[in-house]
Design an enzyme around this catalytic site. Structure first.
Site, PDB file in Angstrom:
ATOM      1  N   HIS A   7       0.826  -1.208   0.000  1.00 35.41           N
ATOM      2  CA  HIS A   7       0.000   0.000   0.000  1.00 35.41           C
ATOM      3  C   HIS A   7       0.863   1.262   0.000  1.00 35.41           C
ATOM      4  O   HIS A   7       1.584   1.504   0.965  1.00 35.41           O
ATOM      5  CB  HIS A   7      -0.876  -0.048   1.263  1.00 35.41           C
ATOM      6  CG  HIS A   7      -1.790   1.106   1.436  1.00 35.41           C
ATOM      7  ND1 HIS A   7      -1.723   1.957   2.527  1.00 35.41           N
ATOM      8  CD2 HIS A   7      -2.813   1.558   0.667  1.00 35.41           C
ATOM      9  CE1 HIS A   7      -2.670   2.859   2.427  1.00 35.41           C
ATOM     10  NE2 HIS A   7      -3.350   2.644   1.319  1.00 35.41           N
ATOM     11  N   ARG A   8       0.823   1.998  -1.083  1.00 35.32           N
ATOM     12  CA  ARG A   8       1.697   3.184  -1.277  1.00 35.32           C
ATOM     13  C   ARG A   8       3.164   2.744  -1.210  1.00 35.32           C
ATOM     14  O   ARG A   8       4.015   3.498  -0.752  1.00 35.32           O
ATOM     15  CB  ARG A   8       1.407   4.273  -0.234  1.00 35.32           C
ATOM     16  CG  ARG A   8      -0.069   4.594  -0.067  1.00 35.32           C
ATOM     17  CD  ARG A   8      -0.315   5.676   0.965  1.00 35.32           C
ATOM     18  NE  ARG A   8      -1.720   5.722   1.352  1.00 35.32           N
ATOM     19  CZ  ARG A   8      -2.218   6.490   2.299  1.00 35.32           C
ATOM     20  NH1 ARG A   8      -1.425   7.311   2.975  1.00 35.32           N
ATOM     21  NH2 ARG A   8      -3.504   6.473   2.595  1.00 35.32           N
ATOM     22  N   GLU A  34       0.266  -0.870  -4.777  1.00 36.48           N
ATOM     23  CA  GLU A  34      -0.863   0.049  -4.886  1.00 36.48           C
ATOM     24  C   GLU A  34      -0.292   1.441  -4.760  1.00 36.48           C
ATOM     25  O   GLU A  34       0.546   1.685  -3.876  1.00 36.48           O
ATOM     26  CB  GLU A  34      -1.864  -0.218  -3.749  1.00 36.48           C
ATOM     27  CG  GLU A  34      -3.147   0.592  -3.833  1.00 36.48           C
ATOM     28  CD  GLU A  34      -3.143   1.945  -3.102  1.00 36.48           C
ATOM     29  OE1 GLU A  34      -4.147   2.651  -3.190  1.00 36.48           O
ATOM     30  OE2 GLU A  34      -2.131   2.301  -2.457  1.00 36.48           O
ATOM     31  N   ASP A  36      -1.195   5.941  -5.550  1.00 37.31           N
ATOM     32  CA  ASP A  36      -2.258   6.939  -5.759  1.00 37.31           C
ATOM     33  C   ASP A  36      -1.799   7.967  -6.794  1.00 37.31           C
ATOM     34  O   ASP A  36      -0.671   8.450  -6.723  1.00 37.31           O
ATOM     35  CB  ASP A  36      -2.547   7.659  -4.445  1.00 37.31           C
ATOM     36  CG  ASP A  36      -2.861   6.687  -3.325  1.00 37.31           C
ATOM     37  OD1 ASP A  36      -3.905   6.039  -3.391  1.00 37.31           O
ATOM     38  OD2 ASP A  36      -2.031   6.568  -2.390  1.00 37.31           O
ATOM     39  N   HIS A  49      -0.639  10.814  -2.519  1.00 39.94           N
ATOM     40  CA  HIS A  49      -1.962  10.455  -1.997  1.00 39.94           C
ATOM     41  C   HIS A  49      -2.920  11.630  -1.874  1.00 39.94           C
ATOM     42  O   HIS A  49      -4.084  11.565  -2.268  1.00 39.94           O
ATOM     43  CB  HIS A  49      -1.817   9.789  -0.616  1.00 39.94           C
ATOM     44  CG  HIS A  49      -3.128   9.393  -0.016  1.00 39.94           C
ATOM     45  ND1 HIS A  49      -3.878  10.250   0.752  1.00 39.94           N
ATOM     46  CD2 HIS A  49      -3.846   8.245  -0.100  1.00 39.94           C
ATOM     47  CE1 HIS A  49      -4.987   9.633   1.123  1.00 39.94           C
ATOM     48  NE2 HIS A  49      -4.986   8.416   0.621  1.00 39.94           N
ATOM     49  N   GLU A 109      -4.584   3.722  -8.178  1.00 37.18           N
ATOM     50  CA  GLU A 109      -5.798   4.326  -7.634  1.00 37.18           C
ATOM     51  C   GLU A 109      -5.911   5.751  -8.161  1.00 37.18           C
ATOM     52  O   GLU A 109      -5.032   6.594  -7.904  1.00 37.18           O
ATOM     53  CB  GLU A 109      -5.768   4.335  -6.094  1.00 37.18           C
ATOM     54  CG  GLU A 109      -7.080   4.908  -5.572  1.00 37.18           C
ATOM     55  CD  GLU A 109      -7.144   5.093  -4.067  1.00 37.18           C
ATOM     56  OE1 GLU A 109      -6.331   4.530  -3.328  1.00 37.18           O
ATOM     57  OE2 GLU A 109      -8.053   5.848  -3.656  1.00 37.18           O
ATOM     58  N   LYS A 111      -7.133   9.242  -7.913  1.00 30.55           N
ATOM     59  CA  LYS A 111      -7.597  10.070  -6.787  1.00 30.55           C
ATOM     60  C   LYS A 111      -8.440  11.225  -7.316  1.00 30.55           C
ATOM     61  O   LYS A 111      -7.994  12.376  -7.342  1.00 30.55           O
ATOM     62  CB  LYS A 111      -6.367  10.616  -6.034  1.00 30.55           C
ATOM     63  CG  LYS A 111      -5.766   9.583  -5.091  1.00 30.55           C
ATOM     64  CD  LYS A 111      -6.659   9.402  -3.862  1.00 30.55           C
ATOM     65  CE  LYS A 111      -6.111   8.396  -2.885  1.00 30.55           C
ATOM     66  NZ  LYS A 111      -7.140   7.775  -2.069  1.00 30.55           N
ATOM     67  N   ASP A 229       0.547  -2.075   4.369  1.00 30.28           N
ATOM     68  CA  ASP A 229       1.730  -1.212   4.535  1.00 30.28           C
ATOM     69  C   ASP A 229       2.963  -2.046   4.877  1.00 30.28           C
ATOM     70  O   ASP A 229       4.079  -1.543   4.851  1.00 30.28           O
ATOM     71  CB  ASP A 229       1.523  -0.234   5.710  1.00 30.28           C
ATOM     72  CG  ASP A 229       0.348   0.707   5.500  1.00 30.28           C
ATOM     73  OD1 ASP A 229       0.028   1.012   4.339  1.00 30.28           O
ATOM     74  OD2 ASP A 229      -0.252   1.140   6.510  1.00 30.28           O
TER      75      ASP A 229
HETATM   76  O1  G3P Z   1      -6.505   1.388  -2.649  1.00 26.65           O
HETATM   77  C1  G3P Z   1      -6.676   1.109  -1.299  1.00 26.65           C
HETATM   78  C2  G3P Z   1      -6.457   2.308  -0.440  1.00 26.65           C
HETATM   79  O2  G3P Z   1      -5.275   2.925  -0.842  1.00 26.65           O
HETATM   80  C3  G3P Z   1      -7.596   3.294  -0.493  1.00 26.65           C
HETATM   81  O3  G3P Z   1      -7.470   4.322   0.419  1.00 26.65           O
HETATM   82  O4  G3P Z   1      -6.830   6.545   1.222  1.00 26.65           O
HETATM   83  O5  G3P Z   1      -5.196   4.695   1.348  1.00 26.65           O
HETATM   84  O6  G3P Z   1      -5.768   5.683  -0.844  1.00 26.65           O
HETATM   85  P1  G3P Z   1      -6.261   5.349   0.544  1.00 26.65           P
HETATM   86 MG    MG Z   2      -4.723   4.409  -2.232  1.00 27.77          MG
END
Ligand code: G3P
Ligand code: MG
Length: 262
Positions: A7-8, A34, A36, A49, A109, A111, A229
């Site tokens: 995640h990120r 993943e 953003d 993000h 993702e 945004k 994470d």
């Molecule tokens: O894609 C899953 C998650 O990243 C969605 O929420 O705010 O972390 O981008 P956020």
């Molecule tokens: Mg995300």
């Protein structure tokens, strides 16, 4: 086998959405990343993000007010730790070029729930296509209209709606978007909801799961992917080198007995 998506990037260990966090995720044997995407003033997709640069850089203002070149003057590492001073906001293209030398999957993702970013879908899609990465990319967004734009552009594109609330029979909604995958927050995953998805052959990639016990339960449920994470911890739970008891999740819905709504 469940995929592990960082995640990120490996954002517990390096500043989120930077090349350092992506490289760390690869080192930690993540299957995918993943990230953003927002758009600059000159319409360059960049990996960050928030809509503003304040939290994760030493600058301030909206991403959409900076040109890509101006954004490169900001430091996106030292807020996390001094060790990462000099880190820059990566462009999506920079990431794609790096990704090509790996076997990683990618979840982009978009945004665009706060800023409309007109034309973002085509800009991002064309870039992925140009780099011949169409088969390794999944698009997600909380803006499901945006996902439909992508689907109109290319019926074969993999789109995944993100959600975090108590949707009623969400599998029916997901099917209405002409897709067979979904990215729900882990809190929403009552066992009955998971069964509903499974019965409709909908692939579930859930975010953001950092607790080993929840990971164990989700692996046992054979979800398609976990977004985390801490990809290193997820890997050791998955291969059994970190033994933990599973803990059932989705209990926010227990009081409604979702079974009675099937
Ligand atoms: O894609 C899953 C998650 O990243 C969605 O929420 O705010 O972390 O981008 P956020
Ligand atoms: Mg995300």
């Amino acid at each position: 086998m469940t995929y592990i998506f960082a995640h990120r990037g490996a954002s517990k260990y390096a500043p989120e959405n930077t090349m350092s966090s992506f490289k760390k995720a690869l080192e930690m044997k993540a299957d995918g990343i993943e990230l953003d995407v927002q758009l600059t003033k000159d319409k360059v997709p960049v990996i960050i993000h928030d809509e503003t640069v304040k939290r994760t850089t030493d600058g301030k203002g909206f991403v959409s007010e900076f040109t890509y070149k101006q954004l490169q003057n900001l430091d996106s590492g030292k807020w996390f730790s001094k060790q990462f001073t000099g880190e820059r906001i990566p462009s999506l293209e920079e990431f794609l070029i790096w990704m090509k030398q790996t076997k990683l999957l990618l979840n982009i993702e978009l945004k665009n729930t706060i800023m409309p970013y007109y034309g973002m879908e085509k800009i991002v899609y064309d870039l992925v296509d140009q780099h011949k990465l169409r088969n390794r990319v999944i698009y997600s967004s909380f803006n499901h209209y945006s996902l439909q734009e992508l689907k109109k552009m290319d019926p074969n594109v993999e789109i995944a709606p993100l959600y975090s609330s108590g949707l009623y029979q969400p599998w029916n909604y997901v099917k209405s978007l002409s897709t067979d995958c979904v990215h729900p927050h882990w809190r929403t995953l009552h066992p009955t909801i998971l069964k509903g998805f499974r019965d409709c052959s909908i692939k579930v990639r859930t975010y953001t799961v950092n607790d080993p016990k929840k990971m164990r339960w989700l692996f046992d449920q054979k979800v398609e992917a976990l977004i985390t994470d801490v990809p290193d911890i997820a890997r050791s739970v998955l291969d059994g080198s970190l033994a933990v008891k599973p803990s059932v999740i989705g209990n926010v819905f227990h009081k409604f007995n979702p079974k009675s709504y099937l």
